[in-house]
Design a protein around this motif. Sequence first.
Motif, short mmCIF file in Angstrom:
data_model
loop_
_atom_site.label_atom_id
_atom_site.label_comp_id
_atom_site.label_asym_id
_atom_site.label_seq_id
_atom_site.Cartn_x
_atom_site.Cartn_y
_atom_site.Cartn_z
N LEU A 184 38.61 33.89 38.42
CA LEU A 184 37.50 33.05 38.86
C LEU A 184 36.17 33.76 38.61
CD1 LEU A 184 36.62 30.43 40.35
CD2 LEU A 184 36.87 31.72 42.47
N ARG A 185 36.10 35.02 38.99
CA ARG A 185 34.86 35.78 38.79
C ARG A 185 34.53 35.98 37.32
NH1 ARG A 185 37.17 38.00 43.20
NH2 ARG A 185 38.18 39.68 42.06
N ARG A 186 35.56 36.08 36.47
CA ARG A 186 35.33 36.21 35.03
C ARG A 186 35.07 34.85 34.37
NH1 ARG A 186 39.83 39.67 35.61
NH2 ARG A 186 41.18 38.03 34.80
N ARG A 187 35.13 33.81 35.17
CA ARG A 187 34.91 32.43 34.71
C ARG A 187 35.96 31.96 33.71
NH1 ARG A 187 28.42 32.69 34.22
NH2 ARG A 187 28.04 33.31 36.36
N GLU A 188 37.17 32.51 33.85
CA GLU A 188 38.29 32.05 33.03
C GLU A 188 38.85 30.75 33.60
OE1 GLU A 188 40.95 35.38 33.13
OE2 GLU A 188 39.66 36.58 31.85
N VAL A 189 38.56 30.51 34.86
CA VAL A 189 38.99 29.32 35.56
C VAL A 189 37.90 28.99 36.58
CG1 VAL A 189 40.30 30.62 37.28
CG2 VAL A 189 40.92 28.26 36.80
N SER A 190 37.70 27.73 36.86
CA SER A 190 36.69 27.35 37.85
C SER A 190 37.34 27.15 39.22
CB SER A 190 35.99 26.05 37.43
OG SER A 190 36.88 24.96 37.55
N ALA A 191 36.53 27.20 40.24
CA ALA A 191 37.03 26.94 41.59
C ALA A 191 37.58 25.51 41.67
CB ALA A 191 35.91 27.15 42.62
N ARG A 192 36.96 24.59 40.98
CA ARG A 192 37.43 23.20 40.97
C ARG A 192 38.82 23.12 40.34
NH1 ARG A 192 35.56 17.50 40.73
NH2 ARG A 192 33.66 18.02 41.79
N GLU A 193 39.06 23.89 39.26
CA GLU A 193 40.37 23.90 38.63
C GLU A 193 41.43 24.51 39.55
OE1 GLU A 193 39.60 24.36 33.89
OE2 GLU A 193 38.97 26.03 35.16
N LEU A 194 41.07 25.60 40.24
CA LEU A 194 42.01 26.20 41.19
C LEU A 194 42.33 25.23 42.31
CD1 LEU A 194 40.71 29.88 41.49
CD2 LEU A 194 42.80 29.06 40.37
N LEU A 195 41.31 24.56 42.81
CA LEU A 195 41.52 23.58 43.86
C LEU A 195 42.48 22.49 43.39
CD1 LEU A 195 40.92 22.20 46.58
CD2 LEU A 195 38.93 21.15 45.46
N ALA A 196 42.25 21.97 42.19
CA ALA A 196 43.12 20.90 41.66
C ALA A 196 44.57 21.38 41.55
CB ALA A 196 42.60 20.44 40.30
#
Length: 69
Positions: A19-31
């Motif tokens: 998440l911090r490296r922006r490889e995935v967004s918080a929205r994607e993790l939430l989904a």
Amino acid sequence: MLQFPVPSAARCFKLGAALRRREVSARELLAAFLARVESHAALRAIVSIDHARATADADAADARLARGA
């Protein structure tokens, strides 16, 4: 959409780093987590999710990361 098994503590740290490296967004993790909960009837029986608040919190986290915070 991301798919992953129930995360261990180590996996959570890896997801946080991604998440911090922006490889995935918080929205994607939430989904991904919401899909996991929705796919398991036993979890739905004991978990109550405020989708609007969770989405707003994920969007706020993504905005903070975009600002470099």
